[in-house]
Design a protein around this motif. Sequence first.
Motif, PDB file in Angstrom:
ATOM      1  N   GLY A  71      -9.291 100.423 -11.586  1.00  0.00           N
ATOM      2  CA  GLY A  71      -9.218  99.029 -11.150  1.00  0.00           C
ATOM      3  C   GLY A  71      -8.877  98.911  -9.673  1.00  0.00           C
ATOM      4  N   ILE A  95      -8.432  87.529 -10.914  1.00  0.00           N
ATOM      5  CA  ILE A  95      -7.944  88.909 -11.026  1.00  0.00           C
ATOM      6  C   ILE A  95      -6.407  88.911 -11.084  1.00  0.00           C
ATOM      7  CG2 ILE A  95      -7.840  91.147  -9.848  1.00  0.00           C
ATOM      8  CD1 ILE A  95     -10.541  90.737 -11.121  1.00  0.00           C
ATOM      9  N   LYS A  98      -5.526  88.002 -14.504  1.00  0.00           N
ATOM     10  CA  LYS A  98      -5.805  89.194 -15.319  1.00  0.00           C
ATOM     11  C   LYS A  98      -4.619  90.163 -15.247  1.00  0.00           C
ATOM     12  CE  LYS A  98      -8.963  93.136 -15.470  1.00  0.00           C
ATOM     13  NZ  LYS A  98     -10.285  93.675 -15.079  1.00  0.00           N
ATOM     14  N   THR A 162     -11.570  88.548 -16.838  1.00  0.00           N
ATOM     15  CA  THR A 162     -12.503  89.511 -16.230  1.00  0.00           C
ATOM     16  C   THR A 162     -13.933  88.993 -16.295  1.00  0.00           C
ATOM     17  OG1 THR A 162     -11.079  91.308 -16.955  1.00  0.00           O
ATOM     18  CG2 THR A 162     -13.288  91.896 -16.282  1.00  0.00           C
ATOM     19  N   THR A 166     -16.196  88.323 -13.135  1.00  0.00           N
ATOM     20  CA  THR A 166     -17.461  89.046 -12.974  1.00  0.00           C
ATOM     21  C   THR A 166     -18.621  88.074 -12.768  1.00  0.00           C
ATOM     22  OG1 THR A 166     -16.556  90.728 -14.425  1.00  0.00           O
ATOM     23  CG2 THR A 166     -18.898  90.867 -13.989  1.00  0.00           C
TER      24      THR A 166
END
Length: 168
Positions: A71, A95, A98, A162, A166
Amino acid sequence: MSPSLLAISYFFHLIATVLWLGGLALLVLMVWPEARRALSESPALYAFLNRLRKRFYPLTNFSLFVLVLTGLFQMPADPNYMGVFDFSNDWSRLILLKHIAIIGMVICGLAVQYGVVPALERTSLLVERGKGDPADYERLRRREVRLTWANVALAALVLAFTAWATAI
Ligand code: HEM
């Protein structure tokens, strides 16, 4: 960043995701319920669950290590990445969310592995020898199941953030 190195990183990132999150889902949705039905409250069930823990938890710890390593490699490779602690766009904010969910998963995992499991294994041995109270074992088991379900919910959040990141 060389695309082949990034592809290798994503490959290991996804493998680690499948092992950890897939393992958690399999455990709570299939393995635990079926083991309980097949072995009911017996020393065989206690032994099976102890063996499963000894194999599964090291795998989750290793998966976390691989996810953090890959990551950290993937983050600066993304065009949306603005720098450390720069949350000035949606991608970096997702993120960040996350990572907050991942920290929650780590806390739940540590609580199970170092808070509940040692007491569970001790109690199961005492119960097998007729010296322990099965109610104590049941109480600890319920705590392990609750914390693992919390981890599954947090894992779903990690994947949701995520997927959203993305898509940006
Ligand atoms: C429980 C831990 C984690 C899980 C389950 C997870 C899962 C995933 C998945 C499934 C992807 C999509 C890969 C793809 O698009 O092919 C991904 C992408 C990514 N992950 Fe993770 N990850 C985790 C931890 C981390 C950590 C700790 C970091 C950073 C330190 C990180 C950074 C990234 C980045 C930068 C991407 C690419 C996002 C994009 O393409 O926009 N992940 N992760």
